[in-house]
Design a protein around this motif. Sequence first.
Motif, short mmCIF file in Angstrom:
data_model
loop_
_atom_site.label_atom_id
_atom_site.label_comp_id
_atom_site.label_asym_id
_atom_site.label_seq_id
_atom_site.Cartn_x
_atom_site.Cartn_y
_atom_site.Cartn_z
N GLN A 1 1.01 -0.92 0.09
CA GLN A 1 0.06 -0.09 -0.42
C GLN A 1 0.79 1.34 0.10
N TRP A 2 1.22 1.27 0.51
CA TRP A 2 2.95 2.44 0.70
C TRP A 2 3.75 2.91 -0.43
N PRO B 1 2.85 1.58 -4.54
CA PRO B 1 2.79 2.63 -5.91
C PRO B 1 3.41 3.56 -6.29
N ARG B 2 5.10 4.15 -5.30
CA ARG B 2 5.46 4.85 -5.93
C ARG B 2 7.09 3.57 -6.86
N TYR C 1 -7.72 14.43 -12.11
CA TYR C 1 -6.27 13.96 -12.79
C TYR C 1 -7.10 13.73 -14.44
N GLY D 1 3.16 11.54 -3.31
CA GLY D 1 2.01 11.25 -3.60
C GLY D 1 1.44 10.51 -4.43
N SER E 1 -0.57 7.46 -6.15
CA SER E 1 -1.78 6.31 -5.16
C SER E 1 -1.90 5.30 -6.59
N TRP E 2 -2.65 4.35 -6.09
CA TRP E 2 -2.43 3.42 -6.96
C TRP E 2 -3.62 4.19 -8.21
N HIS E 3 -4.74 5.02 -8.32
CA HIS E 3 -5.13 4.64 -8.58
C HIS E 3 -4.65 5.70 -9.82
N LYS E 4 -3.42 6.62 -9.19
CA LYS E 4 -2.93 7.84 -10.67
C LYS E 4 -1.97 6.19 -11.67
#
Length: 345
Positions: free
Chosen positions: A72-73, A76-77, A130, A202, A204-207
Amino acid sequence: MDFGQRVLVLRRRRIAVRLEWRSVLACAVLALAVAGMAVLALMTGSYQLSAGQVVSALTGGQTGLVHDIVVQWRLPRVAAALVFGASLGVSGAVFQSLLRNPLAEPGIIGFSQGSYTGALIVILVVNGTYWQLVGGALLGGMATAVAVYLLAYRRGVQGFRLIVVGIGISAMLGSLNTWLILKADLKVAMAAAAWGAGSLNGVSWHKVLIGGACIAVLLLLAAVLSRPMRQLELGDEAAAAQGVRVAPARLGLIAVGVALTATVTAASGPITFISLLAPQIARRIARTAGITLAPAAFVGALLCLAADYLAQHAAPTPLPVGIITVVLGGGYLGWLLFTEARRRL
């Protein structure tokens, strides 16, 4: 037919794909390096993890805190660095192949700056979502590409003229971006300026999922256009003699290259110089006659991931990844200019 080096030919009905063995081997080695760098990035942080814990969390063998930290943390990055780096690497390969110039990359010829301008207008004026950022960055990049193309056109487009025009347009857009930030509200301007440095903070999985889906489609289009791209390296007349529709192929490649850059810019801000470095490093590793897309994508992913790792852990305080890529790219650009000047003496 003897191609001068060993090749791998894959056939499926009427479709045949020819791959150079050296490129395949280079991609395999680069993939291992990317995987190792990704595991290292997932291990490192304020809460240190072992490689076994990371692999276990990725395969579903960990629950609780370790799973949350990895999946989760941190993941994504890391995923964003891999996908966005590959996108920038392919974008740079497209423009360097089209213009037959190692200096041709979206940042130098103004396309990245145009995408940044479009996204910046959306942030400061509309405060958009976005998707609106993606649209603004894409429109800004395309408008800049059209302007540069038209201004550089003189009975055709020469690479050197287009680069010079692109540098001028980029400088003008940089001044416009600075003016827009200075005229904006203080809080919004500070956020836009920080985002403009190019950062994966910042993300996220969404982006990652939305940007990754767009980039996957664009990479597929780039792969379809890779053969006419290589033929265009021989010159317009030679490409036309081989059945390539020169103008549509060139415009399609420019559109794909700009879209790859704009998608990354909308998600993370302008991450410069990866498009400049990745194709040339990949060419030297694979030792191909021209620019190839797959090695450039792997090198771009590795560079972006390594730069983000250095930005997060090598400095006293975390830095935007764009600062690290500017340092690396600026050093490479200086070396490239020095070697080209010595070669002409």
